[in-house]
Design a protein around this motif. Structure first.
Motif, PDB file in Angstrom:
ATOM      1  N   VAL A  34      28.333  -0.486  41.558  1.00  0.00           N
ATOM      2  CA  VAL A  34      28.059  -0.605  40.118  1.00  0.00           C
ATOM      3  C   VAL A  34      27.892   0.784  39.480  1.00  0.00           C
ATOM      4  CG1 VAL A  34      26.370  -1.452  38.434  1.00  0.00           C
ATOM      5  CG2 VAL A  34      27.065  -2.902  40.344  1.00  0.00           C
ATOM      6  N   ILE A  81      21.624 -13.384  43.817  1.00  0.00           N
ATOM      7  CA  ILE A  81      22.036 -12.871  42.506  1.00  0.00           C
ATOM      8  C   ILE A  81      23.543 -13.031  42.392  1.00  0.00           C
ATOM      9  CG2 ILE A  81      22.110 -10.877  40.971  1.00  0.00           C
ATOM     10  CD1 ILE A  81      19.738  -9.727  42.579  1.00  0.00           C
ATOM     11  N   LEU A 105      26.380 -11.826  40.840  1.00  0.00           N
ATOM     12  CA  LEU A 105      26.650 -10.608  40.090  1.00  0.00           C
ATOM     13  C   LEU A 105      28.118 -10.594  39.658  1.00  0.00           C
ATOM     14  CD1 LEU A 105      25.620  -7.781  39.254  1.00  0.00           C
ATOM     15  CD2 LEU A 105      26.289  -6.980  41.533  1.00  0.00           C
ATOM     16  N   THR A 106      28.331 -10.641  38.362  1.00  0.00           N
ATOM     17  CA  THR A 106      29.705 -10.603  37.856  1.00  0.00           C
ATOM     18  C   THR A 106      29.935  -9.251  37.186  1.00  0.00           C
ATOM     19  OG1 THR A 106      29.612 -12.979  37.471  1.00  0.00           O
ATOM     20  CG2 THR A 106      31.390 -11.781  36.388  1.00  0.00           C
ATOM     21  N   GLY A 136      24.128  -4.859  30.708  1.00  0.00           N
ATOM     22  CA  GLY A 136      24.005  -6.047  31.541  1.00  0.00           C
ATOM     23  C   GLY A 136      23.534  -7.234  30.715  1.00  0.00           C
ATOM     24  N   LEU A 194      23.778 -12.678  36.732  1.00  0.00           N
ATOM     25  CA  LEU A 194      23.728 -11.361  36.081  1.00  0.00           C
ATOM     26  C   LEU A 194      25.148 -10.864  35.859  1.00  0.00           C
ATOM     27  CD1 LEU A 194      22.445  -8.652  35.157  1.00  0.00           C
ATOM     28  CD2 LEU A 194      22.283  -8.013  37.576  1.00  0.00           C
ATOM     29  N   ARG A 195      25.437 -10.432  34.631  1.00  0.00           N
ATOM     30  CA  ARG A 195      26.764  -9.866  34.362  1.00  0.00           C
ATOM     31  C   ARG A 195      26.606  -8.419  33.935  1.00  0.00           C
ATOM     32  NH1 ARG A 195      29.588 -15.157  31.683  1.00  0.00           N
ATOM     33  NH2 ARG A 195      28.633 -16.467  33.303  1.00  0.00           N
ATOM     34  N   THR A 210      33.342 -10.331  41.459  1.00  0.00           N
ATOM     35  CA  THR A 210      32.117 -11.146  41.527  1.00  0.00           C
ATOM     36  C   THR A 210      31.546 -11.001  42.921  1.00  0.00           C
ATOM     37  OG1 THR A 210      33.240 -13.130  42.276  1.00  0.00           O
ATOM     38  CG2 THR A 210      33.014 -12.869  39.912  1.00  0.00           C
ATOM     39  N   ASP A 263      24.599 -11.261  45.823  1.00  0.00           N
ATOM     40  CA  ASP A 263      23.635 -10.540  46.646  1.00  0.00           C
ATOM     41  C   ASP A 263      22.664 -11.552  47.233  1.00  0.00           C
ATOM     42  OD1 ASP A 263      22.204  -8.537  47.847  1.00  0.00           O
ATOM     43  OD2 ASP A 263      20.935  -8.171  46.096  1.00  0.00           O
TER      44      ASP A 263
END
Ligand code: GDP
Length: 702
Positions: free
Chosen positions: A47, A64, A66-67, A83, A123-124, A134, A137
């Motif tokens: 990230v 999570i 995460l996208t 985010g 979360l994005r 994508t 976690d």
């Protein structure tokens, strides 16, 4: 190709919102690794920001989702990174330490007793520095359960990860270079579900902690071959941990390391090293995995859509609803039902109700002033003498009649009649609030009863004063017309006849209870003789000067054992009822006599007829004013309060919540939404087939 992954990521999150079943899942990358393997460092390196919770006690307690969404530069300017937690509605969060704090809070919200939760956090992250990806976690595998962690924690975490590493997901197994791969829980878990290593990609962290040659040996993957290969990284951030530019610092450290070991890592072109390589590799793998899922997912969505469409037709005949329309319907039907109910409060109905209440009062007054009066039978005898004129009757009876009339008119008719009607309204509202659909909407029901009770409270005082005021004249004088007299007399006869048959019924019941008429007569005889004795005894007591009472004390118990006390009390009731019947029958004869039929001039002889006329007048007047002061006001205000108080200030979210409280509506909305979403996904999937003219290239190795 870029475009395809991007689209598929969108479709993936739509599918996730439709349902969580495996059938409708596009692949994502599940990130697993043991605690301290460097999992967080890898994700943060990808990230480019530090954003994951840090701390000594286990920090990832919920998965999570995460996208990452790549936002390209526009007009040469890089867009701002931010985010978003779509489930929380916090809006765009630009500061990554805020994201970190939010994640920490969400994790800590999981009760310590549960330790981990299956409920994922969405979360994005939008940034020009991230690829479209994508990732999920997951909590790190723990080696040993510490004291403050539940016994089952190890299994819980393993179970949670197991759910996410199933097909079609890709497994990102994070292992530290300084730990033997044979001991890596991530690789072990992966082998269980992907024995051939077809969808597992290894990430070897902490490459800087082992000699370069050893590191290169791990990456070659000879010991534990993975089809998608291993990528080596140095993800440790040097220096300032809380700085949000950690990624960059870390990247520099990584470049330095691989740069200074070029002779080892550069010579074998098949070795993959560095975070950049890892990013690219993940994109490729996800792309091709998604592309190969495309056909299957399209078919699955098609099937689900057909099923949903069919169910929608069968169950709801394709009728669409919206939460807004449900709210509007609920209010309309409430008003309609209320209007129906108002029929129960038309004036004649109210008048009859009030009359009923007043007739009870009349009977009470009669009992109190006439039936219990030892001289009551005299009145009948007097009335049957045709020569006796009303004005010649003893003043005793005239006073009695006046007392009776004032007892009735001054008994608080204003308050009692108002409360009677108000109670009727209240129980009407309560029954509406308890019935459908308000039984599904407890908060709305509470509001409904609250404001209707408030309207009532406001009106009760005014109304009862007004009624009391308007019946005031009757307290002084009641004029009776011959026609009114006759109605009153007839009604009195009716009431007395009812009372007689009620008393007879009670007597009958007692007879049955004690075991027949003879037995009851025996009981009554006994009670009477006891009463006689009692009387004599008290006379004797009165004669005696001192307390010589032994004789009587000895006698008493022997007598009392003859009958059970309950039967003695039954007998006393029976005596009371038959006395009552006697009086009532005498009075009925009087009421039916010529004297009473003669008209209002006979009021002294026939107080029952007179009091009934008074009750009638009171009921008529009360009903009139209750109608004006209470009912009209209530019926005017109630529908207006529905509009302005019941569901008026709901926002979109609350409207949806309200509608969904009703299970019938909820099911309808759910199916409708599912069908809509599936249609939308299907449309998107179809539009992709034009993008996908070329077959997907096979995964490459660098
Ligand atoms: P996690 O528990 O798996 O998320 O592991 P972390 O990412 O928190 O890393 C655990 C520890 O290993 C931290 O102190 C990191 O600084 C350190 N670490 C992570 N990656 C590397 C690396 O590539 N090299 C070195 N030397 N340390 C690393």
């Amino acid at each position: 190709l870029m475009h395809l992954t991007r689209k598929l990521i969108e479709i993936r999150s739509m599918l996730l919102s439709i349902d969580q079943s495996d059938a409708l899942k596009l692949p994502s990358i599940a990130v697993i690794g043991s605690q301290s393997s460097g999992k967080s460092s890898v994700l943060e390196a990808i990230v480019g920001h530090e954003f994951l919770p840090k701390g000594n006690n286990m920090v990832t307690r919920r998965p999570i989702e995460l996208t990452l969404i790549h936002t390209p530069a526009k007009d040469g300017k890089l867009p701002v990174e931010y985010g978003e937690f779509p489930g929380l509605g916090l809006g765009k969060i630009r500061d990554f330490t805020d994201i970190q704090r939010t994640l920490t809070d969400l994790n800590l919200a999981v009760p310590a007793s549960e330790a981990v939760s299956n409920d994922p956090i969405d979360l994005r992250i939008y940034s020009p520095n991230v690829p479209d990806l994508t990732l999920i976690d997951l909590p790190g595998y723990v080696q040993i359960s510490s004291l403050d962690q539940p016994e089952t924690l190890k299994e819980k975490i393993a179970g949670l990860c197991e759910k996410y590493i199933r097909e079609p997901n890709i497994i990102l197994a994070v292992c530290a270079a300084d730990v033997d791969l044979a001991n890596s829980p991530a690789l072990r878990a992966s082998r269980k579900v992907d024995p051939l290593g077809l969808r597992t990609i290894g990430v070897i962290t902490k490459m800087d902690l082992v000699p370069a040659e050893q590191g290169a040996g791990i990456l070659s993957g000879n010991r534990y071959p993975l089809h998608l290969g291993y990528v080596g990284v140095v993800a440790k951030s040097h220096g300032k941990r809380s700085n949000s530019d950690t990624g960059l610092v870390a990247q520099r450290g990584e470049k330095d390391y691989f740069g200074s070991n070029k002779e080892v890592f550069g010579s074998q072109s098949s070795l993959m090293v560095g975070t950049d390589t890892l990013r690219r590799r993940l994109m490729e793998v996800l792309e091709s995995s998604m592309a190969s899922s495309l056909h299957g997912i399209t078919n699955a969505v098609q099937l689900e859509l057909e099923e949903a469409t069919y169910q929608f037709k069968v169950q709801y005949n394709d009728r669409r609803i919206s939460p807004e329309s449900y709210v509007a319907e609920t209010m309309d039907s409430l008003k309609l039902r209320f209007k129906d109910f108002t029929q129960q409060f038309r004036r004649p109905v109210i008048r009859a109700k009030l009359k009923g209440m007043l007739e009870d009062k009349v009977m009470d007054v009669l009992e109190q002033l006439y039936w219990l009066d030892k001289r009551a039978p005299e009145l009948g005898v007097l009335g049957s003498d045709p020569k006796l004129k009303p004005e010649d009757v003893e003043p005793y009876w005239r006073h009695k009649l006046e007392a009776a009339s004032s007892l009735l008119t001054k008994s608080g008719v204003g308050r009692d009649s108002t409360l009677l009607v108000a109670d009727g309204l209240r129980s009407l509202i309560d029954s509406i609030a308890a019935g459908e659909p308000f039984n599904f909407h407890p908060r709305a029901a509470e509001r409904l009863t609250e404001f209707s009770h408030m309207i009532l409270r406001d009106r009760i005082g005014v109304t009862s004063d007004q009624v009391e005021n308007c019946i005031k004249p009757f307290k002084y004088d009641v004029e009776v017309e011959p026609r009114e007299w006759e109605t009153g007399r007839e009604r009195a006869v009716q009431l007395f006849e009812n009372e007689v048959s009620m008393c007879e019924q009670k007597l009958q019941e007692i007879k049955k209870k004690v075991g027949g008429g003879r037995r009851l007569n025996g009981l009554i005889g006994y009670v009477k003789s006891m009463e006689e004795k009692q009387k004599e005894r008290s006379l004797k007591f009165a004669d005696r000067s001192d307390g010589e009472q032994q004789g009587e004390v000895e006698e008493q118990p022997v007598e009392s054992y003859r009958y059970p006390p309950a039967q003695l009390s039954d007998a006393r009731y029976a005596m009371m009822y038959s006395d009552r019947i006697g009086v009532l029958k005498l009075r009925l004869m009087a009421l039916k006599s010529k004297r009473c039929r003669a008209g209002p001039q006979s009021e002294v002889f026939c107080p029952e007829a007179f009091l009934n006329v008074v009750a009638d007048k009171l009921a008529y007047t009360s009903a009139m004013f209750i109608n004006i002061e209470l009912l009209d006001q209530f019926f005017y205000q109630f529908p207006r309060e529905i509009d302005s108080r019941l569901l008026y200030d709901l926002d979109r979210k609350e409207i949806v919540e309200f509608a969904r409280e009703n299970p019938v509506v909820r099911r309808h909305l759910d199916l409708q939404e599912r069908k809509d979403k599936l249609e939308e996904v299907m449309k998107q999937l179809n539009s992709l087939s034009t993008l996908r003219a070329d077959p997907q290239p096979a995964p490459r190795r660098h």
